[in-house]
Scaffold this motif. Structure first.
Motif, PDB file in Angstrom:
ATOM      1  N   GLY A  16      19.873 -26.852  47.218  1.00  0.00           N
ATOM      2  CA  GLY A  16      20.729 -26.632  46.061  1.00  0.00           C
ATOM      3  C   GLY A  16      21.348 -27.937  45.616  1.00  0.00           C
ATOM      4  N   ASP A  17      22.077 -27.860  44.536  1.00  0.00           N
ATOM      5  CA  ASP A  17      22.736 -29.032  43.971  1.00  0.00           C
ATOM      6  C   ASP A  17      24.227 -28.970  44.252  1.00  0.00           C
ATOM      7  OD1 ASP A  17      20.325 -29.900  42.499  1.00  0.00           O
ATOM      8  OD2 ASP A  17      20.672 -28.050  41.377  1.00  0.00           O
ATOM      9  N   GLN A  18      24.836 -30.126  44.390  1.00  0.00           N
ATOM     10  CA  GLN A  18      26.269 -30.147  44.653  1.00  0.00           C
ATOM     11  C   GLN A  18      27.098 -30.205  43.376  1.00  0.00           C
ATOM     12  OE1 GLN A  18      25.444 -33.475  47.112  1.00  0.00           O
ATOM     13  NE2 GLN A  18      26.762 -34.823  45.925  1.00  0.00           N
ATOM     14  N   GLY A  19      26.443 -30.349  42.231  1.00  0.00           N
ATOM     15  CA  GLY A  19      27.171 -30.419  40.969  1.00  0.00           C
ATOM     16  C   GLY A  19      27.872 -29.114  40.632  1.00  0.00           C
ATOM     17  N   LEU A  20      29.062 -29.253  40.042  1.00  0.00           N
ATOM     18  CA  LEU A  20      29.854 -28.071  39.683  1.00  0.00           C
ATOM     19  C   LEU A  20      30.098 -27.940  38.182  1.00  0.00           C
ATOM     20  CD1 LEU A  20      32.594 -28.281  42.479  1.00  0.00           C
ATOM     21  CD2 LEU A  20      30.674 -26.698  42.366  1.00  0.00           C
ATOM     22  N   ASP A  21      29.769 -28.968  37.415  1.00  0.00           N
ATOM     23  CA  ASP A  21      30.107 -28.951  35.995  1.00  0.00           C
ATOM     24  C   ASP A  21      29.181 -28.073  35.159  1.00  0.00           C
ATOM     25  OD1 ASP A  21      32.347 -30.568  36.230  1.00  0.00           O
ATOM     26  OD2 ASP A  21      31.152 -32.400  36.114  1.00  0.00           O
ATOM     27  N   SER A  23      27.299 -21.318  49.887  1.00  0.00           N
ATOM     28  CA  SER A  23      28.436 -21.377  48.979  1.00  0.00           C
ATOM     29  C   SER A  23      27.973 -21.008  47.579  1.00  0.00           C
ATOM     30  CB  SER A  23      29.040 -22.787  48.972  1.00  0.00           C
ATOM     31  OG  SER A  23      30.079 -22.859  48.015  1.00  0.00           O
ATOM     32  N   LYS A  24      28.545 -19.942  47.044  1.00  0.00           N
ATOM     33  CA  LYS A  24      28.274 -19.536  45.668  1.00  0.00           C
ATOM     34  C   LYS A  24      29.331 -20.203  44.794  1.00  0.00           C
ATOM     35  CE  LYS A  24      27.406 -15.598  42.712  1.00  0.00           C
ATOM     36  NZ  LYS A  24      27.358 -14.143  42.615  1.00  0.00           N
ATOM     37  N   LYS A  25      28.897 -21.077  43.930  1.00  0.00           N
ATOM     38  CA  LYS A  25      29.819 -21.915  43.162  1.00  0.00           C
ATOM     39  C   LYS A  25      30.798 -21.121  42.301  1.00  0.00           C
ATOM     40  CE  LYS A  25      26.532 -25.653  43.218  1.00  0.00           C
ATOM     41  NZ  LYS A  25      25.586 -26.444  42.457  1.00  0.00           N
ATOM     42  N   SER A  26      30.371 -19.971  41.820  1.00  0.00           N
ATOM     43  CA  SER A  26      31.250 -19.182  40.946  1.00  0.00           C
ATOM     44  C   SER A  26      32.426 -18.571  41.702  1.00  0.00           C
ATOM     45  CB  SER A  26      30.455 -18.083  40.242  1.00  0.00           C
ATOM     46  OG  SER A  26      29.950 -17.157  41.190  1.00  0.00           O
ATOM     47  N   THR A  27      32.431 -18.680  43.021  1.00  0.00           N
ATOM     48  CA  THR A  27      33.507 -18.059  43.808  1.00  0.00           C
ATOM     49  C   THR A  27      34.504 -19.058  44.392  1.00  0.00           C
ATOM     50  OG1 THR A  27      32.274 -18.136  45.904  1.00  0.00           O
ATOM     51  CG2 THR A  27      31.946 -16.191  44.490  1.00  0.00           C
ATOM     52  N   ILE A  28      34.377 -20.341  44.057  1.00  0.00           N
ATOM     53  CA  ILE A  28      35.256 -21.318  44.715  1.00  0.00           C
ATOM     54  C   ILE A  28      36.644 -21.402  44.094  1.00  0.00           C
ATOM     55  CG2 ILE A  28      33.316 -22.649  45.613  1.00  0.00           C
ATOM     56  CD1 ILE A  28      33.914 -24.781  43.515  1.00  0.00           C
ATOM     57  N   GLY A  29      36.840 -20.767  42.964  1.00  0.00           N
ATOM     58  CA  GLY A  29      38.164 -20.607  42.370  1.00  0.00           C
ATOM     59  C   GLY A  29      38.976 -21.881  42.242  1.00  0.00           C
ATOM     60  N   ASP A  30      40.226 -21.829  42.725  1.00  0.00           N
ATOM     61  CA  ASP A  30      41.165 -22.941  42.578  1.00  0.00           C
ATOM     62  C   ASP A  30      40.747 -24.193  43.335  1.00  0.00           C
ATOM     63  OD1 ASP A  30      42.765 -21.462  40.911  1.00  0.00           O
ATOM     64  OD2 ASP A  30      44.140 -20.822  42.505  1.00  0.00           O
TER      65      ASP A  30
END
Length: 137
Positions: A13-18, A93-100
């Protein structure tokens, strides 16, 4: 005497969050970052390497990398790998769940901080196991 152990780690997977892929937008970084590790008695590494090479030959693949294999080849490899003497650990790690948490790491190093946090969770899992089994004593 406690046997020496080797920890082998890989991520997918990719580590990008943007810009993250979604159902509506198939472009961007993957929705998940996964990390896996296997804990192997170091003395078994030569045999494991040999077994992996034999597996690669049986499926006639250049490399044992899932992105380059068919579903049938991946399934064969999974059945064979489960026979090897190693203990597996994983973090998804599902990126949409990392919240704050995303806000707390905003900035230039956001992707690296996110990657490091996932790696920290993986090391904590391995460390908890090693501590529970007193493998470092």
């Amino acid at each position: 005497m406690v046997p020496k152990l080797t920890l082998l780690i890989d991520e997918s997977g990719d580590q990008g969050l943007d810009r993250v892929m979604t159902h509506d937008n198939p472009f961007g970084a993957s929705s998940y970052l996964t990390m896996g590790a296997v804990l192997v008695p170091s003395i078994n590494l030569p045999k494991i390497r040999k077994d992996l090479e034999l597996m690669r030959g049986k499926i006639d693949a250049k490399e044992l990398h899932c992105t380059d294999l068919s579903h049938g080849q991946v399934a064969f490899c999974a059945r064979e790998v489960k026979k090897l003497r190693m203990l597996a650990f994983g973090v998804i790690s599902k990126k949409s769940t990392i919240g704050d948490y995303r806000k707390s790491i905003e900035g230039e190093k956001q992707a690296q901080d996110y990657y490091n946090k996932c790696a920290q969770y993986l090391f904590e899992l391995v460390g908890a196991y090693v501590g529970k089994k007193e493998l470092g004593a």
